[in-house]
Design a protein around this motif. Structure first.
Motif, PDB file in Angstrom:
ATOM      1  N   ALA A   1       0.756  -1.234  -0.074  1.00  0.00           N
ATOM      2  CA  ALA A   1       0.019   0.260  -0.022  1.00  0.00           C
ATOM      3  C   ALA A   1       0.806   1.286  -0.026  1.00  0.00           C
ATOM      4  CB  ALA A   1      -0.850  -0.076   1.399  1.00  0.00           C
ATOM      5  N   ASP A   2       1.986   1.405   0.866  1.00  0.00           N
ATOM      6  CA  ASP A   2       2.737   2.399   0.946  1.00  0.00           C
ATOM      7  C   ASP A   2       3.347   2.658  -0.660  1.00  0.00           C
ATOM      8  OD1 ASP A   2       2.264   2.780   3.373  1.00  0.00           O
ATOM      9  OD2 ASP A   2       4.169   1.803   4.184  1.00  0.00           O
ATOM     10  N   ALA A   3       4.028   1.458  -1.223  1.00  0.00           N
ATOM     11  CA  ALA A   3       4.567   1.681  -2.463  1.00  0.00           C
ATOM     12  C   ALA A   3       3.654   2.125  -3.477  1.00  0.00           C
ATOM     13  CB  ALA A   3       5.264   0.350  -2.835  1.00  0.00           C
ATOM     14  N   LEU A   4       2.465   1.512  -3.657  1.00  0.00           N
ATOM     15  CA  LEU A   4       1.408   2.176  -4.497  1.00  0.00           C
ATOM     16  C   LEU A   4       1.022   3.295  -4.473  1.00  0.00           C
ATOM     17  CD1 LEU A   4      -0.765  -1.026  -4.906  1.00  0.00           C
ATOM     18  CD2 LEU A   4       0.976  -0.348  -6.455  1.00  0.00           C
ATOM     19  N   VAL A   5       0.883   3.806  -3.093  1.00  0.00           N
ATOM     20  CA  VAL A   5       0.479   5.439  -2.976  1.00  0.00           C
ATOM     21  C   VAL A   5       1.768   6.264  -3.414  1.00  0.00           C
ATOM     22  CG1 VAL A   5      -0.133   7.236  -1.268  1.00  0.00           C
ATOM     23  CG2 VAL A   5      -1.442   4.741  -1.363  1.00  0.00           C
ATOM     24  N   GLY A   6       2.706   5.917  -2.849  1.00  0.00           N
ATOM     25  CA  GLY A   6       4.078   6.612  -3.099  1.00  0.00           C
ATOM     26  C   GLY A   6       4.304   6.899  -4.687  1.00  0.00           C
ATOM     27  N   LEU A   7       4.214   5.670  -5.501  1.00  0.00           N
ATOM     28  CA  LEU A   7       4.458   5.604  -6.879  1.00  0.00           C
ATOM     29  C   LEU A   7       3.166   6.471  -7.422  1.00  0.00           C
ATOM     30  CD1 LEU A   7       6.241   3.767  -8.988  1.00  0.00           C
ATOM     31  CD2 LEU A   7       4.307   2.376  -9.248  1.00  0.00           C
ATOM     32  N   ASP A   8       2.134   6.452  -7.083  1.00  0.00           N
ATOM     33  CA  ASP A   8       1.028   7.136  -7.850  1.00  0.00           C
ATOM     34  C   ASP A   8       1.164   8.641  -7.685  1.00  0.00           C
ATOM     35  OD1 ASP A   8      -0.343   4.890  -8.529  1.00  0.00           O
ATOM     36  OD2 ASP A   8      -1.702   4.533  -6.991  1.00  0.00           O
ATOM     37  N   ASN A   9       1.794   8.848  -6.307  1.00  0.00           N
ATOM     38  CA  ASN A   9       2.042  10.441  -6.129  1.00  0.00           C
ATOM     39  C   ASN A   9       3.110  10.889  -6.838  1.00  0.00           C
ATOM     40  OD1 ASN A   9      -0.024  10.573  -4.134  1.00  0.00           O
ATOM     41  ND2 ASN A   9       1.088  10.255  -2.403  1.00  0.00           N
ATOM     42  N   ALA A  10       4.198   9.794  -7.045  1.00  0.00           N
ATOM     43  CA  ALA A  10       5.336  10.445  -7.692  1.00  0.00           C
ATOM     44  C   ALA A  10       4.855  10.765  -9.107  1.00  0.00           C
ATOM     45  CB  ALA A  10       6.360   9.299  -7.817  1.00  0.00           C
ATOM     46  N   LYS A  11       4.038   9.600  -9.724  1.00  0.00           N
ATOM     47  CA  LYS A  11       3.469   9.861 -11.227  1.00  0.00           C
ATOM     48  C   LYS A  11       2.713  11.180 -11.386  1.00  0.00           C
ATOM     49  CE  LYS A  11       1.816   6.456 -13.247  1.00  0.00           C
ATOM     50  NZ  LYS A  11       2.299   6.627 -14.392  1.00  0.00           N
ATOM     51  N   THR A  12       1.938  11.475 -10.236  1.00  0.00           N
ATOM     52  CA  THR A  12       1.240  12.790 -10.218  1.00  0.00           C
ATOM     53  C   THR A  12       2.222  13.875 -10.486  1.00  0.00           C
ATOM     54  OG1 THR A  12      -0.562  11.803  -9.158  1.00  0.00           O
ATOM     55  CG2 THR A  12      -0.374  14.132  -8.999  1.00  0.00           C
ATOM     56  N   SER A  13       3.227  14.037  -9.526  1.00  0.00           N
ATOM     57  CA  SER A  13       4.417  14.921  -9.479  1.00  0.00           C
ATOM     58  C   SER A  13       4.924  15.113 -10.944  1.00  0.00           C
ATOM     59  CB  SER A  13       5.331  14.703  -8.563  1.00  0.00           C
ATOM     60  OG  SER A  13       6.320  15.623  -8.299  1.00  0.00           O
ATOM     61  N   ILE A  14       5.150  13.914 -11.381  1.00  0.00           N
ATOM     62  CA  ILE A  14       6.040  14.135 -12.883  1.00  0.00           C
ATOM     63  C   ILE A  14       4.873  14.557 -13.957  1.00  0.00           C
ATOM     64  CG2 ILE A  14       6.771  12.631 -14.529  1.00  0.00           C
ATOM     65  CD1 ILE A  14       7.914  10.732 -12.321  1.00  0.00           C
ATOM     66  N   GLY A  15       3.672  14.106 -13.897  1.00  0.00           N
ATOM     67  CA  GLY A  15       2.590  14.596 -14.680  1.00  0.00           C
ATOM     68  C   GLY A  15       2.383  16.126 -14.736  1.00  0.00           C
ATOM     69  N   ASN A  16       2.450  16.448 -13.371  1.00  0.00           N
ATOM     70  CA  ASN A  16       2.389  18.052 -13.071  1.00  0.00           C
ATOM     71  C   ASN A  16       3.434  18.611 -14.005  1.00  0.00           C
ATOM     72  OD1 ASN A  16      -0.091  17.677 -11.851  1.00  0.00           O
ATOM     73  ND2 ASN A  16       0.918  17.737  -9.852  1.00  0.00           N
ATOM     74  N   ALA A  17       4.810  18.150 -13.540  1.00  0.00           N
ATOM     75  CA  ALA A  17       6.052  18.941 -14.233  1.00  0.00           C
ATOM     76  C   ALA A  17       5.986  18.854 -15.662  1.00  0.00           C
ATOM     77  CB  ALA A  17       7.056  17.911 -13.695  1.00  0.00           C
ATOM     78  N   ILE A  18       5.571  17.663 -16.196  1.00  0.00           N
ATOM     79  CA  ILE A  18       5.391  17.711 -17.846  1.00  0.00           C
ATOM     80  C   ILE A  18       4.105  18.680 -18.468  1.00  0.00           C
ATOM     81  CG2 ILE A  18       4.786  16.277 -19.734  1.00  0.00           C
ATOM     82  CD1 ILE A  18       5.854  13.914 -18.286  1.00  0.00           C
ATOM     83  N   SER A  19       3.078  18.869 -17.631  1.00  0.00           N
ATOM     84  CA  SER A  19       2.150  19.931 -17.940  1.00  0.00           C
ATOM     85  C   SER A  19       2.955  21.250 -17.988  1.00  0.00           C
ATOM     86  CB  SER A  19       0.914  19.480 -16.918  1.00  0.00           C
ATOM     87  OG  SER A  19       0.505  18.373 -17.321  1.00  0.00           O
ATOM     88  N   GLU A  20       3.565  21.495 -16.945  1.00  0.00           N
ATOM     89  CA  GLU A  20       3.966  22.753 -16.715  1.00  0.00           C
ATOM     90  C   GLU A  20       5.033  23.178 -17.810  1.00  0.00           C
ATOM     91  OE1 GLU A  20       6.051  23.022 -13.038  1.00  0.00           O
ATOM     92  OE2 GLU A  20       4.005  22.623 -11.790  1.00  0.00           O
ATOM     93  N   ILE A  21       5.825  22.145 -18.074  1.00  0.00           N
ATOM     94  CA  ILE A  21       6.785  22.134 -19.364  1.00  0.00           C
ATOM     95  C   ILE A  21       6.094  22.487 -20.453  1.00  0.00           C
ATOM     96  CG2 ILE A  21       8.203  20.788 -20.719  1.00  0.00           C
ATOM     97  CD1 ILE A  21       9.331  19.326 -18.271  1.00  0.00           C
ATOM     98  N   GLY A  22       4.816  21.644 -20.771  1.00  0.00           N
ATOM     99  CA  GLY A  22       3.774  21.999 -22.171  1.00  0.00           C
ATOM    100  C   GLY A  22       3.675  23.389 -22.106  1.00  0.00           C
ATOM    101  N   GLY A  23       3.223  23.769 -20.914  1.00  0.00           N
ATOM    102  CA  GLY A  23       2.647  25.194 -20.752  1.00  0.00           C
ATOM    103  C   GLY A  23       3.700  26.372 -21.253  1.00  0.00           C
TER     104      GLY A  23
END
Length: 407
Positions: free
Chosen positions: A321-343
């Protein structure tokens, strides 16, 4: 009025020289393509040309900056996308490892692959740009963004850069961020929010399990107090054989009254409580402080759990559970960074287009002021040649005149 021979010669020679100078200027204009050969030709126009040239040079630099920014953002986006793809595979493996039919040997094989993904992610987090600078190190671009210390007692992976953001000017009024700090993208990633039982009075036994992480996350985000720790502790009181009451210890506020049966589980805010007790017994639980963990650390922790053959099922479930939540949060952070780059890329492209239009406009304005009109210049050349020939012929006639011609 008498005209001396010296004056006659001087004026005739000056007329020839003036015409030669004018002819030379026209020839220079035609050869150079420039109408303004010297500031005195048009002081106002010369000042405008200088101003327009400075503006064009500045726009040219802005355009170079925009291209440099775009290249940098494209490289960073590629790195982040590769990490994101690797994490997708890691998530599939994590879910697979939680399957009840997976053997210890299978988990060991999964641990090996996730370990490789961990190393791949760590390597990408230390990527460099075309100048050899580490992309995610902030202002410390000469140093690797992350380090690994196998002998460390706590976290093995440490961020070595800073939160600096390098900006580049793309117009008179706009500067854009060239890079994302690894601290923001990879390090400041929230781990799974958790509760814990802090004690109980009178109850025979008490335990809690997470049943709905999303429901508990909402409760945690709404009620967690980072200033007053007492407000993060809650008490479950058995008020009767059929009811329990939930109270905030710090504020004393009663939050809820729930149905209860001793020894049977009941649910509250995504948590399953199993309390055995009688009226008057109490159980305290708290909202644990939010923790942050880098994605490399999250992957490494789960690899260690997979490799540990003494891990109990309950411990493994918590680790998963710790790993999945941590992984999902990391993917969200990376996704936000990619969106910022696109902007930022879209903004840079828009400004680049505007700069190019301004550059064309300014070059056209400068051309109208300083560049020669060839049709007009050729006509003027012909006129000046005729004038020079006339001046030369006049000089010959005038200087050849003598009093003896009339004796």
């Amino acid at each position: 009025m008498r005209i001396s021979t010296g004056q006659l010669y001087d004026r005739s020679i000056q007329s020839v020289l003036d015409n030669q100078g004018d002819l030379s200027d026209i020839q220079r204009q035609l050869s150079s393509g420039k109408k303004l050969l010297r500031p005195s030709d048009d002081p106002v126009g010369s000042a405008q040309v200088i101003r327009l040239t400075e503006e064009i040079d500045l726009l040219t630099q802005f355009n170079k900056n925009s291209n440099l920014l775009t290249n940098s953002l494209e490289q960073e986006e590629t790195v982040l996308s590769n990490i994101n793809n690797a994490l997708d595979r890691a998530r599939v493996l994590m879910v697979q490892s939680g399957n009840g039919i997976v053997s210890a040997e299978d988990r060991n094989a999964i641990a090996i692959e996730i370990g490789q993904i961990r190393d791949q992610a760590f390597d990408l987090m230390n990527s460099r740009n075309s100048n050899g600078e580490y992309i995610f190190s902030g202002f410390q671009s000469a140093l690797p963004a992350f380090s690994y210390d196998a002998s460390a007692t706590g976290n093995k992976y440490a961020f070595e850069g800073d939160g600096g953001q390098n900006n580049i000017q793309v117009s008179d009024t706009v500067s854009l961020q060239m890079n994302n700090s690894g601290q923001d993208v990879f390090e400041n990633v929230f781990a799974r929010l958790t509760p814990s039982i802090t004690g109980f009075v009178g109850a025979t036994s008490a335990s809690l399990e997470m049943q709905s992480q999303s429901a508990f996350d909402k409760f945690h985000e709404t009620n967690y107090d980072s200033v007053t720790a007492a407000n993060n502790e809650f008490q479950i009181s058995i008020v009767s054989a059929t009811q329990v009451q939930v109270t905030n210890v710090g504020t004393g506020a009663v939050l809820d009254t729930l149905d209860y049966s001793s020894g049977n589980a009941f649910f509250y805010q995504g948590l399953e409580f199993d309390i055995t007790g009688t009226t008057g017994d109490t159980v305290n639980f708290q909202l644990d402080p939010p923790q942050k963990k880098s994605i490399a650390e999250t992957l490494n922790d789960f690899v260690l759990v997979l490799e540990n053959k003494n891990t109990t099922d309950s411990e493994f479930d918590d680790a998963l559970a710790d790993a999945l939540v941590g992984l999902d949060n990391a993917k969200t952070s990376i996704g936000n960074a990619i969106s910022e780059i696109g902007g930022r890329r879209n903004t840079a492209q828009t400004i680049l287009g505007s700069n190019l239009d301004l550059e064309i406009s300014n070059k056209a304005a400068r051309s109208n002021i300083e560049e020669v009109d060839y049709a007009e210049a050729v006509s003027e050349l012909s006129r000046q040649e005729t004038a020079l020939q006339a001046a030369q012929a006049t000089f010959t006639r005038v200087t050849g005149t003598s009093l003896f011609d009339y004796i």
